[in-house]
Structures are given as structure tokens and as C-alpha cells.
Scaffold this active site. Sequence first.
Site, mmCIF file in Angstrom:
data_model
loop_
_atom_site.group_PDB
_atom_site.id
_atom_site.type_symbol
_atom_site.label_atom_id
_atom_site.label_comp_id
_atom_site.label_asym_id
_atom_site.label_seq_id
_atom_site.Cartn_x
_atom_site.Cartn_y
_atom_site.Cartn_z
ATOM 1 N N GLY A 13 23.916 6.265 40.086
ATOM 2 C CA GLY A 13 24.867 5.692 39.089
ATOM 3 C C GLY A 13 25.526 4.646 39.251
ATOM 4 O O GLY A 13 26.871 4.337 39.287
ATOM 5 N N TYR A 156 34.834 20.333 38.127
ATOM 6 C CA TYR A 156 34.666 19.096 38.729
ATOM 7 C C TYR A 156 34.958 19.123 40.277
ATOM 8 O O TYR A 156 34.486 18.751 41.303
ATOM 9 C CB TYR A 156 35.531 18.022 38.351
ATOM 10 C CG TYR A 156 35.427 16.689 38.717
ATOM 11 C CD1 TYR A 156 34.229 15.690 38.562
ATOM 12 C CD2 TYR A 156 36.524 16.121 39.392
ATOM 13 C CE1 TYR A 156 34.461 14.576 39.198
ATOM 14 C CE2 TYR A 156 36.701 14.795 40.157
ATOM 15 C CZ TYR A 156 35.600 13.767 39.933
ATOM 16 O OH TYR A 156 35.535 12.741 40.501
#
Length: 248
Positions: A13, A156
Site C-alpha cells: 500500500g 476495522y
Amino acid sequence: MEPNAKPRALVTGASRGIGAAIAVRLAQEGYQVFINYMGNEEKAAAVRDQIRASGGSAELCQFDVSQSAQVDEKFDWIAKNFGPLAVLVNNAGITIDGLLLRLKDEDLAKTLSIDLAGAIYCTRAAAKHMMKAREGSIVQISSVIGETGNAGQSGYAAAKSGLLGFSKSVAKELGSRKIRVNTITPGYIETDMTGALTENQKEAILRTVPLGFFGAPEDVASLVAFLASPASRYITGQVIGVNGGMYM
């Protein structure tokens, strides 16, 4: 490793935000950096070009961390063509916010597959090659939310909290091979995500931060550089916050 060859680091990422800052910093520290991205090749290429323009070494490395076959293929490719990784930084992550009773199965599955399973797949793939080299540093980028929890971010938080237990377990498994595994828990860092907050939301958050300001991606990158280096040779299995004192 060939004489004078640069040690290799892969950052998942890494096309923007914290991941991009980590890639740039590791290149400055002398690593050949592999910039992982899933979809935005233009931004990933911009990070690569920035590194190369400063005299660093960087390569693009496109794969989806949530797909274990893709992960294994790319890590084997790096080892075969460049040599084993010295450093892996599992930074790739997403958040799909929503209250638990409104949490869709597909959103939960996507969050867990990228934020948690993706880090597990990459750690497993890197460890296979690091064990042969008998050295390596793996850094997980979790979140302060994995430590404190947060309303509307249960999926999350579950993924980021899961990283903590996973990393401690793997640190115990790999320590005898001189492979270190540590976790960083950033607080509120100035990125695209925090940029979407309203001024009232920012003021409310800053009231919970003793230092009174948001961090920068470079603050996280500095700690990654330390944990990647021999200076941290006796540190493994640790969770280290970069959060301005928001959680202690």
C-alpha cells in the site's frame, strides 16, 4: 547478497499516504524498495520516480495482498530475481465505517481480507525467504483504533487489533531465526482520510491528543526506519504507538 548490493524492502500500500512516506524513507536509508500497489499505478509510479530522482532505488510491485496466490508469486519473484527481502512493511489497509447493526457482510469480509489476512499472507511469504537468510525485520502498521476501539469502526478495529496478537505470536515463532516482528499503531496522521474530516471533527479529536496536533506520515516512517535497522536488533514482539499521547 552480492557485494555492495542494497538490502531489499517491500512496503504494501505504498502509492500514497503513510506507505509512500515509508517507501521514500527506506530508500533514503539505502534500501532497494519495492512499492506495492493494487490499482493506482500512476501514484505508485510517482513515488518510484521521486525515489529515483533522489538517487534511490525503487521498483513497482503490483499485487492484491488479499489474494494469497498473488502474494506468494510476487515474493518468490523478488527472491529469485533480486534476493530475499530484508524488510517487510505491512501497511496496506482500508476502512469501511458503519455501526455494527448496519455492517454488511461483504464490507466486513473486505476489511478483514485486506487489513488482517493480507498482512498474514505477506508475513508468511516473507518469512519463508527470511528464514533461509536467518535475518529480517517485519513491521506491521496497525492503528490506535486497534487498541482503543471506536464506535462505527468495529470491523476495522477487529482487523487492526488482530494484527497485534498475530505479530506477537509470529515474533515468538521466528525469533530463533533472528527475524524481528514489531507493530506500529499510528494515531491521527495527516493523510487523505483525515483530510476528509470537518473542522469540528478535527477539533474534537485534537482535544484527545496531549501533544495537540496531528502527526505526519514521516513520523511513522521514522519509526519504521529504526525498526528496520540493526539499531533495533533487540526489539521484537512490541507494539509502539505514534499517536501524540492519545493512547498510553
